[in-house]
Design an enzyme around this catalytic site. Sequence first.
Site, short mmCIF file in Angstrom:
data_model
loop_
_atom_site.label_atom_id
_atom_site.label_comp_id
_atom_site.label_asym_id
_atom_site.label_seq_id
_atom_site.Cartn_x
_atom_site.Cartn_y
_atom_site.Cartn_z
N ASP A 165 0.49 -1.24 0.04
CA ASP A 165 0.23 -0.47 -0.07
C ASP A 165 0.62 1.05 -0.07
O ASP A 165 0.36 2.04 0.53
CB ASP A 165 -0.75 -0.18 1.31
CG ASP A 165 -2.30 1.18 0.84
OD1 ASP A 165 -2.64 1.24 0.17
OD2 ASP A 165 -2.38 1.51 2.63
N LYS B 90 1.82 5.11 -0.78
CA LYS B 90 1.28 5.92 -1.35
C LYS B 90 2.21 6.76 -0.80
O LYS B 90 2.34 7.27 0.35
CB LYS B 90 0.21 5.55 -1.05
CG LYS B 90 -0.60 5.64 0.25
CD LYS B 90 -2.10 5.12 0.40
CE LYS B 90 -2.31 4.97 2.10
NZ LYS B 90 -3.48 4.43 2.41
#
Length: 456
Positions: A181, A183
């Site tokens: 994840d 980001k």
Amino acid sequence: MKCPQCSAENPGAPRFCGECGTPLAGGAGPGPAGAERTATQIIPSVELEPGAVFAGRYLVIEELGAGGMGRVFRVLDRKIGEEIALKIVKYDIACDPRTLERLRDELKAARQVNHRNVARVHDLNEAGGVPYITMQFIRGENLRRLINKVGRLDAGQAIPIAIQVCQGLSEAHRQKIVHRDLKPQNIMIDEQGHALIMDFGLARLVTSVERRPCGAREGTPAYISPEQIEGRPVDTRSDLYSLGAVLYEMLTGHPPFRADARDDMIMKHLKEAPRDPRETNPDIPRGLSEAVLKCLEKDPGKRFQSAEEVTAELGRLKQELTTQTILLPSEWRPQEEEQKEAKRGARRRAAAVLAALALLAAAGVYWYFIADPSPFRPSIAVLLEGRNDESLESRSLELQKNIIGKLAAMPRLRVVPWEVVAGYAHKTQSAKRAGADLEAKYLLLLNLRPVERSYR
């Protein structure tokens, strides 16, 4: 059993209240004798204000934000006298013992990643039935806020951040840990411009609770890899796809794909090729644009095969930008501010040039008329033309006297006296002849004629 919500009596040991449906602690569900009983775990809610003390140890300074795992606070660990970050685990995760156990296992693995570009996770603990995670506190702000603040980063700012993220990924991948994840919200930039990756190994736990549409099991839609969407086995190259999406946003100000609906965004990752970032920002070097697009290949086999490969390519591109100044995040400003500052700088430079020219002109006049040690003294005569009209005669003579008087006050300038020019009849002679007659190098001719007015 008495219901804690409506106070109704429930005979036996039911799981739920027969009146209002409230779960009853210790209730047994239907099933054969000896079947496993499931108890409902009540996780108390926590409201932490600045100045509050949590778990008898952590003095709350401020709330930093909220994420997929829960709310994060900046606290002072009074036991060791240091500031750390404390994350209160979300209710959806905290109420599931199996998820908590998985969280503990993931954190054990994440603690093995010891690198300057990875934020350290300290421990998973519990206070008053509330699970919480303690981790390194980083003074700075996440990459998402920086991008929102400055619009987009130039290559000289983006490449060093991407290199540091790659170095953190390399160490995690060496430990067989995939972030899943990556980001901008999970990348912190400290006050010295160092990038640190947050929340390693936690994506699977968050997304196991938050069911993603279209088969997306992990990750954030704007940065998720195609193999994550399709539920295929995920390896380290999935993080490189997310890294390409993050770098794309750093350079252009927006992710590679944009859509109003989450399902549309996910389909773009599966079916649509990203546009060349140079179409949005022509200042991006071609080699950097190609590296970003290689990270964003749909097929993992066509991407860079390791974070070390990306680091090497970005390092080569960085060498080509050695002449470019790299600013710390505290020095970054929005594009509008840069444009205003550029205009102010242009005006200041123009004013400085004009001031220098004025000073040079003043020095020339001073030298020519005052400080020049040469015996030469420039001379000037003031004559009148067009004195035929009697109505202008008196005014023209007065003007001539005033001009001669003003010029005579200038040092090192010889002016032909009024008495000499008054007796000189300047009719058709040339200006050169008149100057010679009056022994003047310069001649000022005042031609005064009546102005005819007409009305319509």
